[in-house]
Design a protein around this motif. Structure first.
Motif, mmCIF file in Angstrom:
data_model
loop_
_atom_site.group_PDB
_atom_site.id
_atom_site.type_symbol
_atom_site.label_atom_id
_atom_site.label_comp_id
_atom_site.label_asym_id
_atom_site.label_seq_id
_atom_site.Cartn_x
_atom_site.Cartn_y
_atom_site.Cartn_z
ATOM 1 N N ALA A 165 0.845 -1.192 0.000
ATOM 2 C CA ALA A 165 0.000 0.000 0.000
ATOM 3 C C ALA A 165 0.882 1.245 0.000
ATOM 4 O O ALA A 165 1.893 1.307 0.712
ATOM 5 C CB ALA A 165 -0.921 -0.003 1.214
ATOM 6 N N ASP A 166 0.488 2.243 -0.791
ATOM 7 C CA ASP A 166 1.352 3.417 -0.960
ATOM 8 C C ASP A 166 1.587 4.175 0.346
ATOM 9 O O ASP A 166 2.710 4.612 0.620
ATOM 10 C CB ASP A 166 0.776 4.350 -2.030
ATOM 11 N N HIS A 167 0.553 4.318 1.174
ATOM 12 C CA HIS A 167 0.723 5.079 2.408
ATOM 13 C C HIS A 167 1.603 4.325 3.410
ATOM 14 O O HIS A 167 2.374 4.956 4.149
ATOM 15 C CB HIS A 167 -0.637 5.389 3.036
ATOM 16 N N HIS A 168 1.504 3.014 3.436
ATOM 17 C CA HIS A 168 2.361 2.237 4.333
ATOM 18 C C HIS A 168 3.816 2.335 3.892
ATOM 19 O O HIS A 168 4.724 2.446 4.736
ATOM 20 C CB HIS A 168 1.916 0.777 4.364
ATOM 21 N N ILE A 169 4.059 2.296 2.593
ATOM 22 C CA ILE A 169 5.423 2.461 2.080
ATOM 23 C C ILE A 169 5.957 3.839 2.465
ATOM 24 O O ILE A 169 7.093 3.986 2.927
ATOM 25 C CB ILE A 169 5.447 2.279 0.552
ATOM 26 N N TYR A 170 5.116 4.835 2.291
ATOM 27 C CA TYR A 170 5.497 6.210 2.605
ATOM 28 C C TYR A 170 5.859 6.359 4.085
ATOM 29 O O TYR A 170 6.884 6.956 4.439
ATOM 30 C CB TYR A 170 4.339 7.130 2.221
ATOM 31 N N MET A 171 5.034 5.797 4.961
ATOM 32 C CA MET A 171 5.274 5.916 6.397
ATOM 33 C C MET A 171 6.410 5.020 6.888
ATOM 34 O O MET A 171 6.952 5.247 7.964
ATOM 35 C CB MET A 171 3.997 5.596 7.171
ATOM 36 N N SER A 172 6.753 3.993 6.133
ATOM 37 C CA SER A 172 7.817 3.092 6.579
ATOM 38 C C SER A 172 9.205 3.651 6.303
ATOM 39 O O SER A 172 10.171 3.259 6.967
ATOM 40 C CB SER A 172 7.663 1.722 5.907
ATOM 41 N N TYR A 173 9.349 4.555 5.327
ATOM 42 C CA TYR A 173 10.656 5.183 5.143
ATOM 43 C C TYR A 173 10.684 6.622 5.660
ATOM 44 O O TYR A 173 11.747 7.187 5.866
ATOM 45 C CB TYR A 173 11.118 5.127 3.679
ATOM 46 N N TRP A 174 9.520 7.221 5.880
ATOM 47 C CA TRP A 174 9.439 8.543 6.510
ATOM 48 C C TRP A 174 9.048 8.303 7.968
ATOM 49 O O TRP A 174 7.903 8.467 8.363
ATOM 50 C CB TRP A 174 8.398 9.391 5.786
#
Length: 243
Positions: A128-137
């Motif tokens: 999921a795009d938001h999970h990817i975003y939050m996992s590196y940010w």
């Protein structure tokens, strides 16, 4: 990989392990491309964490001075491993987010539906795009979601088992959520309120016996949230509704 879910002889542990590897590779590949941090908020959290490492206590005057759990975890990882902020964050917060989110989404899906739904949910989560975003940010509100998922799973267990040990762990998780991020703590309060109201309605409709232990856990969280985060109109309404 998703098609393997429909195989009869699928290994849950192997599938979960591969799903975690996918999440790590997607997240860490973004971080390792660049020599420094990604995003905006991580720079602020880096400054506060380095300040804690320098003076050896949590400084006053910061917006996260009373919400230090995220920064303490990274500080401890940096002290033990000798890594800088970026890699200490990847090893502690980033890795725990991916692993715990996958595991608890799988457990929730399996508990509420079946094994295949749990596996599919965990796989969809890591891509999921938001999970990817939050996992590196890496920021505190994304990290606090780990405790929320664990808490929801344990509350379902309390509903079924009424275990005192599970209740104690649930209360500790609630304290962790409140000490991590204020927005997530309010979000959790709303979830718990509707969870309690839904259980109460089901108990009335199906003439089931109430579970006072579950209600007391939720009341503890809502009351502690008011005392720690400041008494807001929303919190007051939620606390009175729970009693």
């Amino acid at each position: 990989m998703a098609l393997r879910i429909f195989c009869n002889n699928i290994s849950n542990s192997l599938f979960i392990f591969q799903t975690i590897l996918i999440g790590i590779s997607i997240s860490w590949s973004q971080l390792l491309i660049f020599p420094s941090l990604l995003g905006v908020d991580p720079w602020y959290h880096q400054a506060l964490t380095l300040k804690i490492l320098d003076i050896h206590f949590i400084p006053d005057g910061y917006s996260y001075s009373k919400l230090p759990l995220f920064h303490i975890l990274i500080t401890l990882t940096s002290l033990v491993t000798g890594l800088d902020y970026k890699f200490a964050t990847m090893l502690s917060v980033g890795l725990s987010q991916i692993i715990c989110n996958v595991l608890f989404i799988f457990l929730l899906g399996k508990f509420l539906f079946n094994n295949r739904i749990g596996l599919l949910a965990s796989l969809l989560l890591v891509v999921a795009d938001h999970h990817i975003y939050m996992s590196y940010w890496s920021i505190p509100n994304a990290f606090a979601v780990v405790f929320v998922l664990f808490l929801l799973y344990l509350l379902f267990k309390v509903k079924m088992n009424d275990s005192v040990l599970i209740s104690i762990v649930s209360i500790l998780l609630m304290v962790d959520i409140i000490l991590t991020h204020s927005v997530v703590s309010v979000f959790t309060a709303i979830i718990l309120t509707f969870y309690w109201l839904g259980n109460s309605v089901c108990d009335i409709l199906y003439s089931k016996k109430n579970i006072p232990l579950l209600q007391r856990i939720i009341q503890f969280y809502l009351s502690y949230r008011c005392l720690h985060g400041g008494v807001l109109p929303l919190d007051i309404c939620i606390v009175f509704l729970s009693f």
